[in-house]
Scaffold this motif. Structure first.
Motif, PDB file in Angstrom:
ATOM      1  N   MET A   1      11.252  -0.940 -22.612  1.00  0.00           N
ATOM      2  CA  MET A   1      10.741  -1.606 -21.353  1.00  0.00           C
ATOM      3  C   MET A   1      12.477  -2.240 -20.892  1.00  0.00           C
ATOM      4  O   MET A   1      12.825  -2.904 -21.477  1.00  0.00           O
ATOM      5  CB  MET A   1       9.834  -2.404 -21.395  1.00  0.00           C
ATOM      6  CG  MET A   1       9.423  -3.153 -19.659  1.00  0.00           C
ATOM      7  SD  MET A   1       8.657  -1.979 -18.717  1.00  0.00           S
ATOM      8  CE  MET A   1       7.032  -2.455 -19.567  1.00  0.00           C
ATOM      9  N   SER A   2      12.726  -2.031 -19.694  1.00  0.00           N
ATOM     10  CA  SER A   2      14.034  -2.779 -19.198  1.00  0.00           C
ATOM     11  C   SER A   2      13.788  -3.060 -17.585  1.00  0.00           C
ATOM     12  O   SER A   2      12.603  -2.894 -17.046  1.00  0.00           O
ATOM     13  CB  SER A   2      15.139  -1.865 -19.418  1.00  0.00           C
ATOM     14  OG  SER A   2      16.217  -2.475 -19.189  1.00  0.00           O
ATOM     15  N   GLY A   3      14.755  -3.425 -16.981  1.00  0.00           N
ATOM     16  CA  GLY A   3      14.881  -3.745 -15.605  1.00  0.00           C
ATOM     17  C   GLY A   3      14.924  -2.407 -14.685  1.00  0.00           C
ATOM     18  O   GLY A   3      14.475  -1.354 -14.985  1.00  0.00           O
TER      19      GLY A   3
ATOM     20  N   VAL B   1      23.720   1.022  -9.063  1.00  0.00           N
ATOM     21  CA  VAL B   1      24.040   2.110  -9.878  1.00  0.00           C
ATOM     22  C   VAL B   1      24.350   1.645 -11.481  1.00  0.00           C
ATOM     23  O   VAL B   1      23.872   2.030 -12.369  1.00  0.00           O
ATOM     24  CB  VAL B   1      25.367   3.105  -9.452  1.00  0.00           C
ATOM     25  CG1 VAL B   1      25.742   3.953 -10.423  1.00  0.00           C
ATOM     26  CG2 VAL B   1      25.168   3.470  -8.362  1.00  0.00           C
ATOM     27  N   GLU B   2      25.169   0.455 -11.250  1.00  0.00           N
ATOM     28  CA  GLU B   2      25.210   0.076 -13.025  1.00  0.00           C
ATOM     29  C   GLU B   2      23.908  -0.657 -13.251  1.00  0.00           C
ATOM     30  O   GLU B   2      24.027  -0.495 -14.790  1.00  0.00           O
ATOM     31  CB  GLU B   2      26.365  -1.058 -13.116  1.00  0.00           C
ATOM     32  CG  GLU B   2      28.065  -0.293 -12.702  1.00  0.00           C
ATOM     33  CD  GLU B   2      28.170   0.851 -13.617  1.00  0.00           C
ATOM     34  OE1 GLU B   2      27.848   0.831 -14.872  1.00  0.00           O
ATOM     35  OE2 GLU B   2      28.721   1.948 -13.216  1.00  0.00           O
ATOM     36  N   LEU B   3      23.275  -1.276 -12.456  1.00  0.00           N
ATOM     37  CA  LEU B   3      21.969  -1.812 -12.934  1.00  0.00           C
ATOM     38  C   LEU B   3      20.984  -0.670 -13.404  1.00  0.00           C
ATOM     39  O   LEU B   3      20.476  -0.765 -14.560  1.00  0.00           O
ATOM     40  CB  LEU B   3      21.491  -2.655 -12.035  1.00  0.00           C
ATOM     41  CG  LEU B   3      20.196  -3.392 -11.976  1.00  0.00           C
ATOM     42  CD1 LEU B   3      20.052  -4.083 -13.238  1.00  0.00           C
ATOM     43  CD2 LEU B   3      19.575  -3.798 -10.800  1.00  0.00           C
ATOM     44  N   ALA B   4      21.042   0.305 -12.886  1.00  0.00           N
ATOM     45  CA  ALA B   4      20.060   1.228 -13.169  1.00  0.00           C
ATOM     46  C   ALA B   4      20.767   2.169 -14.511  1.00  0.00           C
ATOM     47  O   ALA B   4      19.492   2.337 -15.520  1.00  0.00           O
ATOM     48  CB  ALA B   4      20.140   2.554 -12.109  1.00  0.00           C
ATOM     49  N   ARG B   5      21.867   2.205 -14.473  1.00  0.00           N
ATOM     50  CA  ARG B   5      22.455   2.812 -15.684  1.00  0.00           C
ATOM     51  C   ARG B   5      22.119   2.029 -16.991  1.00  0.00           C
ATOM     52  O   ARG B   5      21.659   2.591 -18.181  1.00  0.00           O
ATOM     53  CB  ARG B   5      23.991   2.889 -15.745  1.00  0.00           C
ATOM     54  CG  ARG B   5      24.810   3.670 -16.886  1.00  0.00           C
ATOM     55  CD  ARG B   5      26.103   3.885 -16.915  1.00  0.00           C
ATOM     56  NE  ARG B   5      26.194   4.911 -16.032  1.00  0.00           N
ATOM     57  CZ  ARG B   5      27.021   4.913 -14.952  1.00  0.00           C
ATOM     58  NH1 ARG B   5      27.169   3.592 -14.175  1.00  0.00           N
ATOM     59  NH2 ARG B   5      27.407   5.877 -14.266  1.00  0.00           N
TER      60      ARG B   5
END
Length: 325
Positions: A30-32, A40-44
């Motif tokens: 599990m993550s954010g 984009v960087e948050l999703a990556r």
């Protein structure tokens, strides 16, 4: 033993699960936020973290995953896939694919490969696939592009209804007291000026007060009725365009407004419109985490037939404890 990875990357969380060919969950992570439209960087980073944890728990490496399916929020248009394909390719799974999270929500909610899903969470969306494998999305891009409601939109409807009642443009409503208590204001006038003076955003959680007062408030019921009708209209449009009017299939209900609120005020209006479009349609609330749909699609993309015991084991491991509508 073959293994499959299913990922559900949403706006608030990313869930990755590894299943064996029997449908047993052997690892999860599990993550954010996994929506590239938020960042984009948050999703990556979120997707990488969730996948790494799931593989670690399973005791596997990427090369042992027969197929990896990524169901990602915001994967709607070619412009989105131009961003997402390189992002997912960096993970180096030998066989992989990306679909919108509505697709895995549909697959998790039915034991058929065809069907329709309506989503009503923070926003709304509708997607369907017919028995020939043809698919269509209707909505998902906000009010300006034809949608109505979802948590954010319903909150706006609540707020403006309270303002209109205060001004005398609508009848008094129980929404007024519920909103003032929720937001902590002594009067609508104070709330009105504070929001204007400070450019405040209407909080999405105001949508919840609709269900709090709906039993005794016509204005709240009217808003929820429109939400149901709009979702039914979107589903009917998909049914007609995919020529599913004579088919038997499930309409899967996804999102907190449909699965956590009082269904009396929304679902009957969906059902009335959808049943008129396709009498063989059955409404079902989502019973498994959407990540289960990603696992099922991964199995099918790898050429595996999904047997009944697989569904049962996935339900044991990924149930959201919802019941048939």
């Amino acid at each position: 033993m073959n293994y499959y990875l299913g990922v559900d990357g949403g706006g608030s969380k990313t869930l990755a699960v590894v299943s064996n060919e029997q449908g047993q969950i052997v690892g999860r992570g599990m993550s954010g936020c996994g929506n590239h439209q938020v960042g984009v960087e948050l999703a990556r980073r979120s997707i990488r973290e969730a996948v790494a944890e799931a593989l670690f728990q399973a005791g596997l490496v990427k090369e042992q995953i027969e197929f990896a399916m990524f169901g990602l929020a915001g994967a709607d248009r070619e412009a989105d896939f131009r961003i997402l394909r390189p992002m997912i390719a960096e993970l180096d799974f030998p066989a992989r694919d990306i679909v919108c999270d509505t697709v895995i929500g549909l697959r998790a909610g039915t034991r058929q490969q065809d069907g329709v899903v309506v989503v009503c969470g923070s926003g709304t969306n509708c997607f369907g696939v017919n028995k020939h494998g043809e698919s269509l999305q209707c909505g998902g891009f906000g009010y300006n592009y034809g949608d109505f409601g979802g948590g954010s939109g319903l909150a706006v409807e609540v707020f403006r209804t309270v303002i209109r009642a205060w001004e005398g443009r609508e009848q008094p409503t129980l929404l007024t007291g519920a909103v003032l208590q929720t937001l902590g204001y002594p009067s609508v006038e104070r709330m009105f000026h504070d929001f204007l003076d400070h450019g405040k955003e209407i909080p999405r959680y105001l949508a919840k007060v609709l269900f709090q007062v709906a039993e005794h408030d016509e204005a709240a019921r009217r808003i929820l009725q429109r939400q149901g009708e709009e979702l039914g209209i979107a589903a009917a449009a998909v049914i007609h365009k995919l020529e599913m009017t004579q088919d038997s299939f499930d309409l899967v209900l996804v999102g907190s407004v449909l699965t956590r609120g009082d269904s009396r005020y929304v679902i009957p209006y969906i059902e009335n419109i959808v049943k008129t479009a396709a009498s063989g349609c059955s409404l079902r609330r989502l019973a498994m985490e959407p990540a289960a749909g990603a696992v099922l699609l991964a199995m099918e993309r790898a050429g595996r037939q999904v047997a009944e015991p697989v569904y049962e084991r996935l339900d044991d491991g990924l149930s959201v404890r919802e019941v048939e509508a």
